[in-house]
Design an enzyme around this catalytic site. Structure first.
Site, mmCIF file in Angstrom:
data_model
loop_
_atom_site.group_PDB
_atom_site.id
_atom_site.type_symbol
_atom_site.label_atom_id
_atom_site.label_comp_id
_atom_site.label_asym_id
_atom_site.label_seq_id
_atom_site.Cartn_x
_atom_site.Cartn_y
_atom_site.Cartn_z
ATOM 1 N N ILE A 1 0.912 -1.151 0.000
ATOM 2 C CA ILE A 1 0.000 0.000 0.000
ATOM 3 C C ILE A 1 0.946 1.195 0.000
ATOM 4 O O ILE A 1 1.581 1.496 1.002
ATOM 5 C CB ILE A 1 -0.943 -0.001 1.221
ATOM 6 C CG1 ILE A 1 -1.851 -1.241 1.191
ATOM 7 C CG2 ILE A 1 -1.787 1.281 1.232
ATOM 8 C CD1 ILE A 1 -2.793 -1.367 2.378
ATOM 9 N N PRO A 2 1.090 1.854 -1.150
ATOM 10 C CA PRO A 2 2.240 2.733 -1.416
ATOM 11 C C PRO A 2 2.231 4.105 -0.760
ATOM 12 O O PRO A 2 2.135 5.142 -1.410
ATOM 13 C CB PRO A 2 2.209 2.850 -2.939
ATOM 14 C CG PRO A 2 0.762 2.749 -3.290
ATOM 15 C CD PRO A 2 0.194 1.759 -2.318
ATOM 16 N N CYS A 3 2.425 4.137 0.561
ATOM 17 C CA CYS A 3 2.503 5.410 1.272
ATOM 18 C C CYS A 3 3.765 6.190 0.890
ATOM 19 O O CYS A 3 3.811 7.408 1.063
ATOM 20 C CB CYS A 3 2.435 5.189 2.777
ATOM 21 S SG CYS A 3 3.571 3.950 3.410
ATOM 22 N N HIS A 4 4.760 5.511 0.328
ATOM 23 C CA HIS A 4 5.983 6.197 -0.107
ATOM 24 C C HIS A 4 5.715 7.123 -1.297
ATOM 25 O O HIS A 4 6.536 7.979 -1.599
ATOM 26 C CB HIS A 4 7.084 5.182 -0.458
ATOM 27 C CG HIS A 4 6.724 4.241 -1.558
ATOM 28 N ND1 HIS A 4 5.950 3.112 -1.334
ATOM 29 C CD2 HIS A 4 7.008 4.262 -2.876
ATOM 30 C CE1 HIS A 4 5.788 2.475 -2.490
ATOM 31 N NE2 HIS A 4 6.418 3.148 -3.437
ATOM 32 N N ARG A 5 4.578 6.974 -1.951
ATOM 33 C CA ARG A 5 4.234 7.800 -3.112
ATOM 34 C C ARG A 5 3.537 9.102 -2.721
ATOM 35 O O ARG A 5 3.066 9.832 -3.584
ATOM 36 C CB ARG A 5 3.344 7.002 -4.067
ATOM 37 C CG ARG A 5 4.036 5.786 -4.650
ATOM 38 C CD ARG A 5 3.136 5.015 -5.596
ATOM 39 N NE ARG A 5 3.767 3.750 -5.957
ATOM 40 C CZ ARG A 5 3.105 2.671 -6.330
ATOM 41 N NH1 ARG A 5 1.787 2.689 -6.400
ATOM 42 N NH2 ARG A 5 3.759 1.565 -6.625
#
Length: 181
Positions: free
Chosen positions: A136-140
């Protein structure tokens, strides 16, 4: 009961967690990550033989090889309240190799909740507590001014993940002060 296993990645050791039945991934944290395991209500027991872990590790192998595996390939069940679930749902929609601002997510959440506006700080808290990072791409998620802050795994891992995905980091910067640096 919850089960855990580890995965050796280019970003360091990753801990994966699944639910009692081994049906869903409920956690993914990098070594030393802030809030590591904090959404898991019980102790985790190491079990390297859960089929869901095998599936998740194959997904991660493909991701770190520069492929673009789809989030929908994995059974995910992050543990959190309604607001956080709403934010994490928006994170799942951010395409590979792209970024979205905290403000944009706040606007989407306000629309979902029938409100005029939403606090970017509240969104930031939910993003930071994402229990299934990378997948779940919280780095984006970045600041509206291009700030690369707010990643519980640390800003250097955030930069490496964005670079892996081919994100153009021109105009983005690491703030001198902030969270999760």
């Amino acid at each position: 009961m919850y089960y855990s296993t580890t995965y050796s990645s280019p970003m360091g050791t990753i801990t994966l967690a699944c639910d009692d039945g081994g049906n869903n991934i409920v956690g993914l944290w990098t070594e030393g990550q802030k809030y590591h395991g904090d959404t898991i209500p019980d102790a985790m027991t190491e079990n390297n033989h859960m089929p869901v872990f095998h599936t998740a590790k194959k997904w991660l192998d493909r991701y770190f090889a520069g492929e673009k595996p789809d989030i929908s390939e994995l059974p995910l069940a992050p543990i959190g309240g309604e607001f956080r679930q709403g934010v994490w749902s928006i994170l799942r929609e951010i395409p590979y190799g792209e970024v979205m601002t905290y403000g944009s997510i706040a606007k989407k959440m306000a629309e979902k909740m029938g409100k005029e506006s939403m606090s970017s700080q509240a969104v930031g808290g939910a993003v930071g507590h994402n229990p299934i990072s990378i997948i779940i791409p919280c780095h984006r998620v970045v600041g509206s001014n291009g700030s690369l802050t707010g990643f519980a795994g640390g800003v250097q891992i955030k930069i490496r993940l964005l670079e892996l995905e081919g994100v153009d980091l021109t105009g983005m910067f690491v703030p001198k002060k902030g969270t999760a640096l």
